[in-house]
Structure formats: structure tokens, C-alpha cells
Design a protein around this motif. Structure first.
Motif, short mmCIF file in Angstrom:
data_model
loop_
_atom_site.label_atom_id
_atom_site.label_comp_id
_atom_site.label_asym_id
_atom_site.label_seq_id
_atom_site.Cartn_x
_atom_site.Cartn_y
_atom_site.Cartn_z
N ARG A 81 1.96 -41.20 -30.20
CA ARG A 81 2.65 -40.14 -30.93
C ARG A 81 3.93 -39.81 -30.18
NH1 ARG A 81 1.65 -38.88 -35.90
NH2 ARG A 81 1.92 -36.63 -35.57
N TYR A 82 5.00 -39.61 -30.95
CA TYR A 82 6.32 -39.32 -30.37
C TYR A 82 6.74 -37.90 -30.77
CZ TYR A 82 6.57 -44.33 -29.54
OH TYR A 82 6.33 -45.61 -29.12
N THR A 83 7.38 -37.21 -29.84
CA THR A 83 7.78 -35.82 -30.06
C THR A 83 9.30 -35.70 -29.93
OG1 THR A 83 5.70 -35.00 -29.18
CG2 THR A 83 7.53 -33.43 -29.28
N THR A 169 6.41 -33.93 -34.29
CA THR A 169 5.80 -35.18 -33.86
C THR A 169 5.79 -36.17 -35.00
OG1 THR A 169 3.60 -34.36 -34.43
CG2 THR A 169 4.34 -34.03 -32.15
N ASP A 171 4.82 -40.73 -35.90
CA ASP A 171 4.22 -41.97 -35.42
C ASP A 171 5.24 -42.88 -34.76
OD1 ASP A 171 1.80 -41.12 -36.42
OD2 ASP A 171 2.06 -42.13 -38.36
N PRO A 454 6.54 -42.37 -25.77
CA PRO A 454 5.56 -41.56 -26.52
C PRO A 454 5.12 -40.36 -25.71
CG PRO A 454 4.56 -43.58 -25.69
CD PRO A 454 6.02 -43.71 -25.45
#
Length: 499
Positions: A81-83, A169, A171, A454
Motif C-alpha cells: 500500500r502506498y500513501t 492510500t 495500491d 510503499p
């Protein structure tokens, strides 16, 4: 304790565990055979060390497996997961505009700070507004994502500040940044829509008065432009530069005159010493630079030397002397026509003014005379040019005195008119600062970021935990490894103290 004292049970255990090197206390030595080594200690110590290495290796492998197996499982199976984050800030002070011209006037206006009231917090209001379903749905639509995929923004207010931190957040890194950008755009668009009614109701028009001030400023500006075109004077500083340029030219004229006098004295001294002027010195140097003349002069010099040697040997009618004298005369006869062709002088003038073979210091002086004469003539031409430029500067400065005074007055009038015009604009513009009374001004402190790594799983944290646990295991094994020598040393110290 002496050499025949019976060992205690503790000493016997030390002999069995650590070998002969630690078996005895107080000076005991193991029995040594013919080869000079211990009979039994070497075999026992090697086997004990081997068992100890195996035991500690097994403990190390087991501990590392129990530490890194969960870490690798977490890193290998946790979804990525990327923020993306951005931050907003609300100015702590109200909007303020001030126009100040020294010696002319000042106009200022200020709007109340949104944080002066204690009943409503603008940051809390904006937090609730940004998390509203209407804005989130608009942001999801703007980004082209489903509402469930878009998610819910995480909004954090920093205590004792006016900062608003927002995180989204996704994908993929691009999705997270796109969600943040869409949320920010939708939030700002909603703020603009909410302020629209206030802008329409609060704005007070003063265009007619501003138009009169603007026309007055334009009229004075046209007068200044017309004066600049007619006189060629750009500004008052231009006139000051003109006067300063005249002073600089005057100083250059004086410096050039001094240099001319110095060179004239040098030229006259060299002329008196050489007995020749610069023109004839230049002709002499030109003649010496001619290749054909130099070859003829060299030939004539050779025959002259032979002629002098022959006269010392033979009589005047000797055939060899006559041949050499005729050759010398022939070379001299060819030398003079070439000198006349190069210099343009007659033979008497050449004999009188031209050195046929200048050399050494005289040749250097001739070159110096030519150089300094050229420098003097160049300075004379430069002096004449500077004198003409100085006259032009002085005449132009005299003609621009009246235009400079008029331009100075117009500039002052223009500054006053522009100050009045700016004050009117400032009052009009600052009157619209009240549009932020209900919805304070918000600024983007940080644009939506593009995550490079991520945010979940936290690989660095997991690896750091594994490394920390491994270090703790290593320290524990190290302490266990060195405990026996430390205990033996303490036992030896105790035994020595008992003796």
C-alpha cells in the motif's frame, strides 16, 4: 597452597572443562612427557572446544530462524500500500495591504485573523468539510475511481498550529497521488463555491473614481514620455551621468596631455642622441628587415673581409687582390640600388641618414625611437578625440538643464498621482478581504507527494526489528561464551586471596 596440595572438586571440574591451561591454581604444571607437551590435556581440550562450538552454532541457527522466519513471512505476504500526503496551512494573521511612499503618503488595510474567535475553529471546520461525503464523492469522481476503492482520507490537525495534514492510500504510487490531488482539487473548488455568494454581496465598486485617478496618472506619464522624446533625456540620473562623464573626460584629457609631454621629452632625447628622426630610423629598420638587402650586405661584408686580408698579403696590382676588389665593388654596386628601391631615398641621402648596418645598442635605440614616436602620435590622436567628446558633453549638459528641471517636477507629480491611485486600489482590494471571514484563506504548504516506497508493509521497520533481535541474540551468546574464562579468573583470584 603448595605443589602437593590435593585439588578441590572445583579445580578438578576446571581441569576437565578448560584443559591443562586452567586446571591448576597457584603454580601447578601438568605432567609433561618426552615430547614436552601435556599427556592428556591436548586431547581433552580439543574435544571440549568442538562440542562447545557445535552447541553454540546450534543455538545461533535456531535463534536466527525464530527471529527471521516471521520477518520474512511478513515481508513476503503483506499487500503493498502506498500513501500520498499533502498539507494545508491557514495564515495566522489576517490579510493586510499597505502602500507607503516616503514623503508622499500611506494607505493600509487589514482583515481580522480567523483565529481571533474562540467559538469556531477554522481548522476543525475544514477537517469536517474535507471529510464530508459530498467532497469525497466528488474527488472519487474526479479521479475516476470507485468510492470504495478511493477510501477515506486521514486528516490530522497539528496542535498549537494551523496545519492540516491529509493522507490518502492506494495500491500504486500513481493512484495514491491521484487520489490526493483529486481530494485537494475538490476541497478547493468547494471553498470557492461557498465563497462565491459572499464575494458578490460584499464587493463595493469604486471604478469611476479609480478611472479618474488612472487617467491623471496616464496624462502625467504621457507628458514625461513627450519630454523624453523631445530632449533625449531619459531621467534625472541620466543628466547626472552626463555631468559625471564630462568630469571623467576632463580628467582623461589632463592625463593624456601629461603622457604626451612625457613621450615628447623621451623622443627628443633619443633623437638628439641618435642624430636621426623617427622616419629615417623606421627606414633603417625597414632596410634591415629586407631579405635581399641582407643577403647583399652579407656578401659585401664577406668580400670586404677578404679584401682586407688580401691587402695584407699582396700588392695593389696582384691578380688575386684585383679580383677580390672587383667582386667587392660589384656587391656594393648591387647593394645601393636595392637600398634606394626599399627606402625611396637617393644615394647621398642614404649615405647621410641611413645606417647601412646598425647593430647592437644603436639598433635597439632606433627601434625604441620608432615605437615611442608612434605612441606619441597615438596619444595625440586620442587627445584630440577626448577634447571633442568633452566639448560635446559640456554643450549637451548645458542644453539639458531646463529639461532636467521639468522632468524632475513631472516625476514628482507622477509619484504623487501614482500614490493616490495605488491607495484607491488598495482600499478597493483590501475591502474584499472580508470574503475570508467565514471561510478563511487556506494555502497549500506541500503538494500531493508521489510515494517512492510503499508505506505498508514497513520493510525497514521489520528489518530493523530483525537486526535488533539478532544483535540481542549475538550479545547473549557472546556473554555465554566468555562466562567461563571470567568465572575461572575470579576463582583464581579468590584462591590467591585465600593463600
Amino acid at each position: 597452597m603448595n605443589a602437593h596440595t590435593r585439588p578441590t572438586p572445583r579445580e578438578a571440574e576446571m581441569r576437565a572443562t578448560c584443559g591443562p591451561a586452567h586446571a591448576l591454581v597457584g603454580g601447578e604444571k601438568p605432567a609433561v612427557g618426552k615430547a614436552g607437551s601435556a599427556d592428556t590435556g591436548e586431547t581433552t581440550g580439543w574435544w571440549g572446544r568442538t562440542r562447545r562450538y557445535a552447541r553454540y552454532g546450534l543455538f545461533s541457527a535456531s535463534g536466527l530462524f525464530m527471529i527471521w522466519a516471521p520477518v520474512m513471512a511478513y515481508l513476503g505476504h503483506a499487500p503493498l500500500r502506498y500513501t500520498s500526503s499533502f498539507s494545508l496551512i491557514l495564515p495566522g494573521a489576517g490579510g493586510q495591504v499597505s502602500v507607503n511612499l516616503s514623503g508622499i503618503g500611506q494607505a493600509s488595510s487589514a482583515a481580522a485573523s480567523p483565529f481571533m474567535g474562540t467559538q469556531v475553529s477554522p481548522t476543525v471546520t475544514y477537517k469536517r468539510l474535507m471529510g464530508a461525503d459530498r467532497i469525497v464523492l466528488a474527488a472519487a469522481k474526479r479521479s475516476g475511481a470507485d468510492r470504495r476503492v478511493f477510501g477515506t482520507p486521514r486528516i490530522k490537525l497539528v496542535d498549537e498550529t494551523s496545519l492540516i495534514l491529509v493522507e490518502m492510500t492506494g495500491d500504486r504510487p500513481d493512484d495514491a497521488q491521484a487520489f490526493s490531488t483529486a481530494l485537494l482539487s475538490s476541497f478547493l473548488a468547494e471553498l470557492d463555491r461557498l465563497r462565491a455568494d459572499e464575494v458578490e454581496r460584499r464587493e463595493v465598486s469604486a471604478r469611476s473614481t479609480i478611472a479618474e485617478y488612472e487617467a491623471e496618472v496616464g496624462s502625467i506619464r504621457d507628458q514625461i514620455t513627450e519630454l523624453q522624446l523631445s530632449s533625449g533625456l531619459v531621467s534625472v540620473d541620466h543628466y547626472d551621468d552626463l555631468v559625471a562623464g564630462a568630469a571623467t573626460l576632463e580628467q582623461k584629457v589632463k592625463d593624456t596631455e601629461a603622457a604626451m609631454r612625457r613621450l615628447a621629452i623621451q623622443v627628443e632625447s633619443m633623437h638628439a642622441a641618435l642624430g636621426i628622426d623617427a622616419e629615417r630610423a623606421a627606414m633603417t629598420l625597414r632596410l634591415q628587415a629586407d631579405t635581399e638587402y641582407q643577403m647583399l650586405a652579407k656578401t659585401m661584408g664577406t668580400y670586404a673581409a677578404k679584401l682586407a686580408a688580401a691587402r695584407g698579403k699582396y700588392g695593389e696590382r696582384h691578380p688575386d687582390l684585383i679580383a677580390i676588389r672587383d667582386a667587392h665593388r660589384g656587391a656594393k654596386a648591387r647593394l645601393y640600388p636595392r637600398a634606394i628601391e626599399v627606402t625611396g631615398y637617393s644615394r647621398p641621402e642614404i649615405d647621410r641618414w641611413i645606417d647601412m648596418d646598425p647593430s647592437g645598442e644603436r639598433g635597439t635605440l632606433l627601434a625604441g625611437l620608432v615605437t615611442k614616436t608612434a605612441d606619441r602620435d597615438g596619444l595625440a590622436a586620442e587627445h584630440a578625440s577626448l577634447v571633442r567628446a568633452l566639448k560635446d558633453h559640456r554643450a549637451r549638459a548645458t542644453n539639458l538643464i531646463a529639461a532636467t528641471a521639468r522632468l524632475d517636477d513631472l516625476n514628482r507629480d507622477y509619484q504623487i498621482a501614482e500614490a493616490v491611485f495605488s491607495s484607491a486600489l488598495a482600499r478597493t482590494d483590501t475591502g474584499r478581504a472580508d470574503i475570508y471571514a467565514s471561510y478563511p484563506l487556506v494555502q497549500i504548504l506541500e503538494d500531493p507527494s508521489l510515494p517512492e516506497a510503499p508505506s505498508s508493509p514497513k520493510r525497514l521497520l521489520a528489518v530493523a526489528a530483525g537486526v535488533g533481535a539478532s544483535l540481542c541474540l549475538a550479545v547473549a551468546l557472546l556473554l555465554a561464551w566468555v562466562r567461563r574464562p571470567i568465572i575461572d579468573r575470579l576463582a583464581g583470584m579468590t584462591a590467591s586471596a585465600e593463600q
